[in-house]
Design an enzyme around this catalytic site. Structure first.
Site, PDB file in Angstrom:
ATOM      1  N   SER A 132       0.875  -1.176   0.000  1.00 10.17           N
ATOM      2  CA  SER A 132       0.000   0.000   0.000  1.00 10.17           C
ATOM      3  C   SER A 132       0.904   1.215   0.000  1.00 10.17           C
ATOM      4  O   SER A 132       2.065   1.142   0.417  1.00 10.17           O
ATOM      5  CB  SER A 132      -0.876   0.008   1.254  1.00 10.17           C
ATOM      6  OG  SER A 132      -1.507   1.264   1.425  1.00 10.17           O
ATOM      7  N   TYR A 146      -2.414  -1.036  10.540  1.00  8.21           N
ATOM      8  CA  TYR A 146      -2.407  -1.245   9.092  1.00  8.21           C
ATOM      9  C   TYR A 146      -1.155  -0.649   8.461  1.00  8.21           C
ATOM     10  O   TYR A 146      -0.457  -1.311   7.687  1.00  8.21           O
ATOM     11  CB  TYR A 146      -3.651  -0.633   8.456  1.00  8.21           C
ATOM     12  CG  TYR A 146      -3.671  -0.738   6.957  1.00  8.21           C
ATOM     13  CD1 TYR A 146      -3.945  -1.960   6.332  1.00  8.21           C
ATOM     14  CD2 TYR A 146      -3.398   0.359   6.150  1.00  8.21           C
ATOM     15  CE1 TYR A 146      -3.948  -2.072   4.947  1.00  8.21           C
ATOM     16  CE2 TYR A 146      -3.404   0.257   4.768  1.00  8.21           C
ATOM     17  CZ  TYR A 146      -3.672  -0.961   4.173  1.00  8.21           C
ATOM     18  OH  TYR A 146      -3.667  -1.066   2.802  1.00  8.21           O
TER      19      TYR A 146
END
Length: 251
Positions: A132, A146
């Site tokens: 990401s 995350y």
């Protein structure tokens, strides 16, 4: 026939990757928790497609899956499974944090370690770890676990990439680092992105195009590329402040 394995293949980017690789005549091994969705994909491709139901948040299941995958001569391995959650670190549930760490970190680590020796022995093939843009930043307040988990993926992939280069291997490893993508990830994480998301179809198409050309760090949009570049110029504390401000907009 060529063979590709994709985790988290039942929806979103993983599903689109499966359809695209099938069009390129790759037989598939698709992995996910939703058995029905996996079989729907298998029913809609014109190649051999093996469906493996696996809960990647369970370490023992990941190890078992890794042993299965060692038996196949994979041409492509895509570690796509992952999820996030929005909330203050002090108040998110530990159970959810640990599950996220298991899926986003342990599963990627275990499965990459399981298949990489086979790729090196065959001296060909592609491994793509879906990280990401969050993994390229020093930290993400309100999505702390995350961001930290994706930083692990980018760090691990960068190290393996260098090791493969040093040994003169023809195996290529890359990391996909998208920004917002319109998938079910948003619902699970309970977020609404401040920036407009790209489609899963476009993200998957872009990722494969760049992977096949040997690109290491794959960032699908100019906006995210500019953001990642700009982040390198800012102090960590200031960057965390800016990131946290953006995260608050997602709730």
């Amino acid at each position: 026939m060529k063979l590709a394995c994709i985790t988290g293949a039942s929806s979103g980017i993983g599903r689109e990757l499966a359809f695209l690789l099938a069009k390129l005549d790759y037989d598939l091994i698709i992995v996910g928790r939703n058995t029905d969705m996996l079989h729907k994909i298998a029913d809609n491709v014109d190649v051999k497609c093996k469906c493996i139901t696996c809960d990647l948040s369970d370490e023992k299941s990941c190890v078992k899956l890794g042993k299965k995958l060692k038996k196949y001569k994979l041409d492509i391995m895509i570690n796509n499974a992952g999820f996030g959650e929005l909330g203050e670190f002090a108040y998110t549930r530990l159970r959810n944090d640990l599950s996220m760490i298991n899926v986003n970190i342990k599963a990627v680590h275990i499965l990459t370690k399981a298949v990489l020796p086979g790729f090196i022995e065959r001296d060909c093939g592609y491994i793509m770890n879906v990280a990401s843009s969050a993994g390229l930043l020093p930290g993400g307040p309100y999505m702390s676990t995350y961001y930290a988990s994706k930083a692990y993926v980018t760090s691990l992939t960068t190290a393996i990439h260098r090791e493969l280069k040093d040994m003169g291997s023809n195996v290529h490893i890359s990391m996909l680092c998208p920004g917002p993508v319109d998938t079910n990830f948003n619902n699970i994480a309970r977020v609404k992105f401040a920036l407009p998301g790209i489609s899963a179809e476009y993200c998957a198409y872009y990722a494969l195009c760049k992977m096949f050309t040997g690109k290491f760090m794959i960032i699908p949009t100019l906006t995210m590329k500019a953001g990642v570049f700009a982040s390198r110029l800012l102090p960590r504390e200031l960057l965390a402040c800016i990131t946290g401000h953006q995260q608050k907009k997602k709730s």
